[in-house]
Scaffold this active site. Sequence first.
Site, mmCIF file in Angstrom:
data_model
loop_
_atom_site.group_PDB
_atom_site.id
_atom_site.type_symbol
_atom_site.label_atom_id
_atom_site.label_comp_id
_atom_site.label_asym_id
_atom_site.label_seq_id
_atom_site.Cartn_x
_atom_site.Cartn_y
_atom_site.Cartn_z
ATOM 1 N N LYS A 201 59.467 131.205 18.498
ATOM 2 C CA LYS A 201 59.814 132.624 18.972
ATOM 3 C C LYS A 201 58.644 133.114 19.653
ATOM 4 C CE LYS A 201 60.863 134.019 14.825
ATOM 5 N NZ LYS A 201 60.603 132.714 13.984
ATOM 6 N N ARG B 255 65.974 139.706 10.285
ATOM 7 C CA ARG B 255 65.796 138.454 9.235
ATOM 8 C C ARG B 255 66.715 138.662 7.945
ATOM 9 N NH1 ARG B 255 60.244 137.215 11.406
ATOM 10 N NH2 ARG B 255 59.575 135.198 10.406
ATOM 11 N N ARG C 11 48.606 125.484 13.840
ATOM 12 C CA ARG C 11 48.315 126.754 14.208
ATOM 13 C C ARG C 11 47.203 127.402 13.293
ATOM 14 N NH1 ARG C 11 52.616 131.345 15.254
ATOM 15 N NH2 ARG C 11 53.041 131.346 13.060
ATOM 16 N N ARG D 220 45.531 133.091 10.334
ATOM 17 C CA ARG D 220 46.646 133.532 9.519
ATOM 18 C C ARG D 220 46.722 132.896 8.246
ATOM 19 N NH1 ARG D 220 52.159 134.390 13.135
ATOM 20 N NH2 ARG D 220 52.953 134.048 10.921
ATOM 21 N N ARG E 112 58.195 130.246 3.240
ATOM 22 C CA ARG E 112 58.750 130.864 4.283
ATOM 23 C C ARG E 112 60.051 130.119 4.881
ATOM 24 N NH1 ARG E 112 53.446 130.795 8.228
ATOM 25 N NH2 ARG E 112 54.755 131.746 9.733
HETATM 26 P P1 B4P Z 1 56.047 130.389 17.077
HETATM 27 O O1 B4P Z 1 57.063 129.647 16.396
HETATM 28 O O2 B4P Z 1 55.877 131.143 18.313
HETATM 29 O O3 B4P Z 1 55.533 131.305 15.644
HETATM 30 P P2 B4P Z 1 56.874 132.370 15.524
HETATM 31 O O4 B4P Z 1 58.240 131.765 15.101
HETATM 32 O O5 B4P Z 1 56.826 133.466 16.130
HETATM 33 O O6 B4P Z 1 56.355 132.723 13.887
HETATM 34 P P3 B4P Z 1 56.879 133.221 12.560
HETATM 35 O O7 B4P Z 1 58.162 133.399 12.332
HETATM 36 O O8 B4P Z 1 55.887 132.282 11.801
HETATM 37 O O9 B4P Z 1 55.919 134.669 12.433
HETATM 38 P P4 B4P Z 1 56.316 136.130 12.245
HETATM 39 O O10 B4P Z 1 55.212 136.520 12.950
HETATM 40 O O11 B4P Z 1 57.755 136.541 12.839
HETATM 41 O O12 B4P Z 1 54.685 129.341 16.931
HETATM 42 C C1 B4P Z 1 54.247 128.557 15.855
HETATM 43 C C2 B4P Z 1 53.364 127.346 16.529
HETATM 44 O O13 B4P Z 1 53.900 126.420 17.151
HETATM 45 C C3 B4P Z 1 52.335 127.980 17.394
HETATM 46 O O14 B4P Z 1 51.030 127.387 17.203
HETATM 47 C C4 B4P Z 1 53.004 127.435 18.666
HETATM 48 O O15 B4P Z 1 51.840 127.218 19.818
HETATM 49 C C5 B4P Z 1 53.601 126.195 18.482
HETATM 50 N N1 B4P Z 1 54.627 126.018 19.397
HETATM 51 C C6 B4P Z 1 55.718 126.646 19.808
HETATM 52 N N2 B4P Z 1 56.444 126.071 20.916
HETATM 53 C C7 B4P Z 1 56.112 124.780 20.678
HETATM 54 C C8 B4P Z 1 56.574 123.649 21.253
HETATM 55 N N3 B4P Z 1 57.939 123.836 22.161
HETATM 56 N N4 B4P Z 1 56.044 122.400 21.202
HETATM 57 C C9 B4P Z 1 55.071 122.433 20.102
HETATM 58 N N5 B4P Z 1 54.311 123.455 19.464
HETATM 59 C C10 B4P Z 1 54.996 124.722 19.925
HETATM 60 O O16 B4P Z 1 56.569 136.388 10.472
HETATM 61 C C11 B4P Z 1 55.363 136.385 9.997
HETATM 62 C C12 B4P Z 1 55.682 137.112 8.535
HETATM 63 O O17 B4P Z 1 55.960 138.370 8.579
HETATM 64 C C13 B4P Z 1 57.006 136.336 7.928
HETATM 65 O O18 B4P Z 1 56.826 135.253 6.934
HETATM 66 C C14 B4P Z 1 57.340 137.829 7.027
HETATM 67 O O19 B4P Z 1 56.574 137.763 5.706
HETATM 68 C C15 B4P Z 1 57.060 138.875 7.871
HETATM 69 N N6 B4P Z 1 58.155 139.584 8.642
HETATM 70 C C16 B4P Z 1 58.115 139.267 10.018
HETATM 71 N N7 B4P Z 1 59.176 140.002 10.581
HETATM 72 C C17 B4P Z 1 59.738 140.374 9.395
HETATM 73 C C18 B4P Z 1 61.295 140.858 9.048
HETATM 74 N N8 B4P Z 1 62.092 141.286 10.106
HETATM 75 N N9 B4P Z 1 61.694 141.166 7.868
HETATM 76 C C19 B4P Z 1 60.826 140.856 6.789
HETATM 77 N N10 B4P Z 1 59.739 140.155 7.026
HETATM 78 C C20 B4P Z 1 59.295 139.983 8.190
#
Ligand code: B4P
Length: 192
Positions: A14, A89, A128, A134, A146
Amino acid sequence: MFNVILFGAPGSGKGTQSQKIVEKYHLKHLSTGDLLRSEIAEGTKLGLEAKKFMDGGLLVPDEVVIGMIDSAINNNKDAKGFLFDGFPRTAVQAEKLDELLQQHNASINVVLALEVSEEELVKRLLERGKTSGRSDDADKTVIRSRIEEYRKKTAVVADHYRQLDKVKNIPGEGTVDAIFTLLSKEIDQVIL
Ligand code: B4P
C-alpha cells in the site's frame, strides 16, 4: 473529488504504490500509519498512546484514527481527491469515512485491493524491518499479530465496499512497476 482506497494486508504494498499513485493522479495521500508514526516521532500524547497498540501489532482505537482523518480532510478541502492508505481498517471506520465524505458531497470512487500471500507478506515485512527502524516490522510474532488483526477486523471492510460494487482485486505479487500498471488501468477506467 476523486477518492481512492488502497486496501490490503500489512506489507501488501500500500505505502509503496501510494507514492506512485499520488504522483501520477495528483491526489492527497492520507496514510493513517504515517500520521500515527509522525505523532510518535513528535512525542505527542496521541502518539504515546498509539505506540502501545502498534508495538503489539494491534489496531489503534477507531476514535483516534477517525479524528485524524476528519482533521486531514478538513485541512485539505481544496484537494482534487484523496488516496486513503491503510484507512479504513474496521467496519466502523468505513461507515464513518462514508459519512465524512458525504459532508463534502463526495464518496469513495474505487477500492483497489492488493492480494498477496501470507508467506510473501511476512518475508517483505521482515526484510523492511532490517532497515526501517520500525519496531512492528522487526519481530515475527508482531507481524503475525498484524496479519491476524487484518483477517479479524479489516477484511470485512472490503465486503462493505463490495456491496456497493466498488472493489477491484489486484494481484499484488510481481514487480512494483507491473503492479502499478494494473492499478493505473483500474483508476483510468473510473476516472475517465
Ligand atoms: P508496504 O506493503 O508498502 O507497507 P504497508 O502496507 O503500507 O504497511 P503496513 O500496513 O504495515 O503499515 P501501516 O503504516 O498502514 O511495504 C512493505 C514492504 O514490502 C516494503 O519494504 C516494500 O518495499 C515491500 N514491497 C512493496 N511492494 C513490493 C513488491 N511488489 N515486491 C516486493 N516487495 C515489495 O500500519 C502500521 C500500523 O499502524 C498498524 O499495524 C496499526 O497498528 C496502525 N494503524 C495504521 N492505520 C490504522 C487504522 N486505520 N486503524 C487502526 N490502526 C491503524
